[in-house]
Design a protein around this motif. Structure first.
Motif, PDB file in Angstrom:
ATOM      1  N   MET A   1       0.824  -1.202   0.000  1.00 28.39           N
ATOM      2  CA  MET A   1       0.000   0.000   0.000  1.00 28.39           C
ATOM      3  C   MET A   1       0.865   1.262   0.000  1.00 28.39           C
ATOM      4  O   MET A   1       1.821   1.374   0.769  1.00 28.39           O
ATOM      5  N   ASN A   2       0.518   2.178  -0.875  1.00 24.98           N
ATOM      6  CA  ASN A   2       1.175   3.493  -0.950  1.00 24.98           C
ATOM      7  C   ASN A   2       2.692   3.371  -1.098  1.00 24.98           C
ATOM      8  O   ASN A   2       3.448   4.209  -0.598  1.00 24.98           O
ATOM      9  N   TYR A   3       3.139   2.316  -1.789  1.00 22.06           N
ATOM     10  CA  TYR A   3       4.571   2.043  -1.919  1.00 22.06           C
ATOM     11  C   TYR A   3       4.987   2.055  -3.386  1.00 22.06           C
ATOM     12  O   TYR A   3       4.324   1.438  -4.230  1.00 22.06           O
ATOM     13  N   GLY A   4       6.069   2.758  -3.656  1.00 21.91           N
ATOM     14  CA  GLY A   4       6.680   2.725  -4.978  1.00 21.91           C
ATOM     15  C   GLY A   4       8.147   2.394  -4.843  1.00 21.91           C
ATOM     16  O   GLY A   4       8.868   3.040  -4.071  1.00 21.91           O
ATOM     17  N   GLY A   5       8.612   1.380  -5.553  1.00 20.84           N
ATOM     18  CA  GLY A   5      10.008   0.977  -5.463  1.00 20.84           C
ATOM     19  C   GLY A   5      10.925   1.910  -6.230  1.00 20.84           C
ATOM     20  O   GLY A   5      10.528   2.503  -7.241  1.00 20.84           O
ATOM     21  N   VAL A   6      12.149   2.058  -5.756  1.00 22.59           N
ATOM     22  CA  VAL A   6      13.155   2.830  -6.489  1.00 22.59           C
ATOM     23  C   VAL A   6      13.898   1.912  -7.452  1.00 22.59           C
ATOM     24  O   VAL A   6      13.977   2.173  -8.645  1.00 22.59           O
ATOM     25  N   GLY A   7      14.431   0.817  -6.923  1.00 24.31           N
ATOM     26  CA  GLY A   7      15.066  -0.173  -7.789  1.00 24.31           C
ATOM     27  C   GLY A   7      14.066  -1.250  -8.168  1.00 24.31           C
ATOM     28  O   GLY A   7      13.716  -2.096  -7.349  1.00 24.31           O
ATOM     29  N   ILE A   8      13.569  -1.215  -9.391  1.00 24.15           N
ATOM     30  CA  ILE A   8      12.616  -2.216  -9.893  1.00 24.15           C
ATOM     31  C   ILE A   8      13.339  -3.051 -10.948  1.00 24.15           C
ATOM     32  O   ILE A   8      13.740  -2.528 -11.990  1.00 24.15           O
ATOM     33  N   PHE A   9      13.483  -4.355 -10.662  1.00 22.51           N
ATOM     34  CA  PHE A   9      14.306  -5.221 -11.496  1.00 22.51           C
ATOM     35  C   PHE A   9      13.553  -6.517 -11.797  1.00 22.51           C
ATOM     36  O   PHE A   9      13.033  -7.165 -10.891  1.00 22.51           O
ATOM     37  N   VAL A  10      13.500  -6.883 -13.075  1.00 17.46           N
ATOM     38  CA  VAL A  10      12.755  -8.051 -13.531  1.00 17.46           C
ATOM     39  C   VAL A  10      13.709  -9.229 -13.689  1.00 17.46           C
ATOM     40  O   VAL A  10      14.768  -9.103 -14.309  1.00 17.46           O
ATOM     41  N   ASP A  11      13.306 -10.375 -13.116  1.00 17.81           N
ATOM     42  CA  ASP A  11      14.103 -11.591 -13.224  1.00 17.81           C
ATOM     43  C   ASP A  11      13.161 -12.753 -13.490  1.00 17.81           C
ATOM     44  O   ASP A  11      12.646 -13.378 -12.559  1.00 17.81           O
ATOM     45  N   GLY A  12      12.903 -13.056 -14.754  1.00 17.64           N
ATOM     46  CA  GLY A  12      12.009 -14.151 -15.103  1.00 17.64           C
ATOM     47  C   GLY A  12      10.607 -13.907 -14.604  1.00 17.64           C
ATOM     48  O   GLY A  12       9.932 -12.970 -15.028  1.00 17.64           O
ATOM     49  N   ASP A  13      10.145 -14.752 -13.662  1.00 19.42           N
ATOM     50  CA  ASP A  13       8.803 -14.620 -13.101  1.00 19.42           C
ATOM     51  C   ASP A  13       8.750 -13.659 -11.919  1.00 19.42           C
ATOM     52  O   ASP A  13       7.675 -13.432 -11.360  1.00 19.42           O
ATOM     53  N   ARG A  14       9.898 -13.128 -11.519  1.00 21.95           N
ATOM     54  CA  ARG A  14       9.932 -12.255 -10.352  1.00 21.95           C
ATOM     55  C   ARG A  14      10.206 -10.814 -10.755  1.00 21.95           C
ATOM     56  O   ARG A  14      10.920 -10.547 -11.723  1.00 21.95           O
ATOM     57  N   VAL A  15       9.625  -9.891  -9.985  1.00 27.12           N
ATOM     58  CA  VAL A  15       9.945  -8.474 -10.120  1.00 27.12           C
ATOM     59  C   VAL A  15      10.327  -7.962  -8.735  1.00 27.12           C
ATOM     60  O   VAL A  15       9.493  -7.930  -7.826  1.00 27.12           O
ATOM     61  N   PHE A  16      11.589  -7.588  -8.567  1.00 31.31           N
ATOM     62  CA  PHE A  16      12.036  -7.013  -7.311  1.00 31.31           C
ATOM     63  C   PHE A  16      11.679  -5.525  -7.272  1.00 31.31           C
ATOM     64  O   PHE A  16      11.805  -4.818  -8.277  1.00 31.31           O
ATOM     65  N   SER A  17      11.264  -5.056  -6.115  1.00 30.07           N
ATOM     66  CA  SER A  17      10.980  -3.640  -5.903  1.00 30.07           C
ATOM     67  C   SER A  17      11.601  -3.241  -4.571  1.00 30.07           C
ATOM     68  O   SER A  17      11.045  -3.520  -3.501  1.00 30.07           O
ATOM     69  N   LEU A  18      12.754  -2.579  -4.630  1.00 33.17           N
ATOM     70  CA  LEU A  18      13.575  -2.364  -3.440  1.00 33.17           C
ATOM     71  C   LEU A  18      13.814  -0.885  -3.170  1.00 33.17           C
ATOM     72  O   LEU A  18      13.713  -0.049  -4.069  1.00 33.17           O
TER      73      LEU A  18
END
Length: 445
Positions: free
Chosen positions: A158-175
């Motif tokens: 909720m109300n969160y936007g990631g700075v580092g958004i990185f796609v790895d296959g079926d995963r999307v990191f949002s850090l």
């Protein structure tokens, strides 16, 4: 410098696609980013991949759709060269002499600082900010209809936007993101992050084993997504450098970067697999990672721990789980059969007892009159969409579509009632004087 330029030319020309008689040939790339704030008067256009021309870039920079200072992202997608602009829904396609807009809607302002990416034949936009709050909404573009559609997900942050958004296959990191909700004066950095799984369509939180992370906000430092690595410009302690996510190891690395400013204030950047070249306003190149040894100057500083892991069952555990599931189904079925007649009667009685507000409507005259009185009692004559939803009691709805439909019904009911009582509408739509993209609502008692 000559050696660097030679490597850039070799890097691109060695991967040029064969030219086709009826199509523009492009050298392959994963993405290109173009800085709309930079001057290109002295840029050396011949350093760019084949097919990316001065005319193409200059006509894109002159586009009336550019309303943000964020870089424009180019993808070569299913034999189409596309340009995506943050804070806009336009999808621009290069036709050979101009950019045509494939988006048939009229919306904008929802996907500011968005991360665009291509996966499994789909064009996606994730986050990061819109309508006074951070978010991680995942959209995909329907080329047939010419509109963006929401990807259905569960447990979104909720109300969160990631700075580092990185796609790895079926995963999307949002850090390293931010929790933002300006109407509530919420703006603080997230200590860890989240990961989205395309298979389960679900978000889950992650823990960063990264004790030296700073507490200052990173919103919004540039981040770049490569094949095996995600890289974010970062200040670790007193050092400016590159924070690297190793996607296969789920590990974090850091390296001080003397070229920090070149990666932040570039003119054009081009990425292919694990290589990325950043050009300044003259076309001089700087490599994000050493092409021959990407991790040569990096030191491991942390790791990512997943809070929700998929369990691995043995044969006996599977047998027990299946038996327990069958018993549970039998119990549920018996309960449903026993309550069949009673449930229908109870549902009818309960429905008759619900107020119109609980059912999500304001059809009753008393309910409408009560809502009008509530609107007239508040001191503001000009409210935004969030304030209006608070007045209507619909702010808690998570779905933007449900909230928009409910808001429209409430406005219609209130205006019809007020028109009958006073000969005019109470609520009218207008545009913000400061930003014409923002819709406000005027209260006219």
């Amino acid at each position: 410098m000559k050696a660097a330029i030679f490597f850039v030319v070799l890097f691109f020309t060695s991967l040029i696609l064969p030219a086709q008689s009826d199509k523009q040939a492009y050298a392959p790339f994963d993405w290109i980013k173009i800085n709309p704030k930079e001057s290109y008067a002295d840029f050396a256009w011949d350093v760019l991949p084949q097919g990316i021309t001065q005319t193409m870039v200059e006509s894109l920079l002159a586009s009336p759709y550019i309303t943000s200072e964020d870089p424009i992202t180019l993808f070569y997608f299913e034999e189409q060269l596309l340009a995506l602009i943050t804070c806009r829904f336009e999808v621009l396609k290069w036709t050979g002499d101009r950019w045509d807009n494939l988006y048939k809607g009229t919306g904008s302002g929802f996907n500011c600082h968005a991360h665009f990416f291509v996966r499994d034949g789909k064009l996606y936009s994730m986050g990061r900010y819109g309508f006074w709050k951070g978010h991680s909404e995942l959209l995909w573009f329907d080329f047939e209809e010419g509109i963006w559609e929401f990807e259905p997900v569960s447990s979104p942050p909720m109300n969160y936007g990631g700075v580092g958004i990185f796609v790895d296959g079926d995963r999307v990191f949002s850090l390293f993101g931010e929790h933002i909700h300006q109407p509530s004066n919420i703006f603080y950095p997230a200590e860890n992050g989240y990961v989205f799984d395309f298979k389960s369509q679900a978000w889950s939180s992650v823990q960063l084993d990264f004790p030296s992370q700073k507490n200052l906000s990173s919103w919004i430092m540039p981040a770049f997504d490569l094949k095996d690595f995600g890289i974010q410009l970062y200040q670790l302690d007193a050092h400016l450098g590159l924070l690297l996510l190793h996607k296969k190891e789920n590990a974090l690395y850091f390296a001080k970067a003397n070229d920090f400013g070149k990666f932040r204030f570039f003119a054009v950047a081009v990425a292919l697999e694990n290589n990325a070249v950043f050009f300044d306003k003259y076309g001089d190149p700087t490599f994000l990672l050493p092409p021959t040894a990407p991790l040569e100057k990096f030191t491991k500083v942390g790791a990512i721990r997943f809070n929700q892991q998929t369990s691995s069952f043995g044969l006996e555990e599977w047998s027990f789980s299946i038996l327990a599931g069958l018993l549970l189904l039998l119990a549920v079925g018996g309960g449903l059969w026993w309550r069949k007649n009673r449930v229908s009667k109870r549902s009818a009685a309960t429905e008759s007892e619900l107020t119109s507000e609980e059912q999500g409507t304001v059809d009753g005259e008393e309910d409408i009159a009560r809502l009008v009185a509530k609107i007239l009692a508040q001191p503001l004559l000009l409210v935004d969409v969030h304030q209006l939803d608070d007045l209507f009691g619909t702010a808690a709805l998570e779905s933007l579509d449900y909230r928009r439909v409910r808001r429209s019904r409430h406005i219609k009911a209130v205006n019809q009632y007020f028109q009958g009582q006073h000969g005019k509408e109470l609520i009218s739509r207008t545009k913000s004087e400061a930003d014409k993209r923002i819709i406000l609502y005027r209260i006219s008692p």
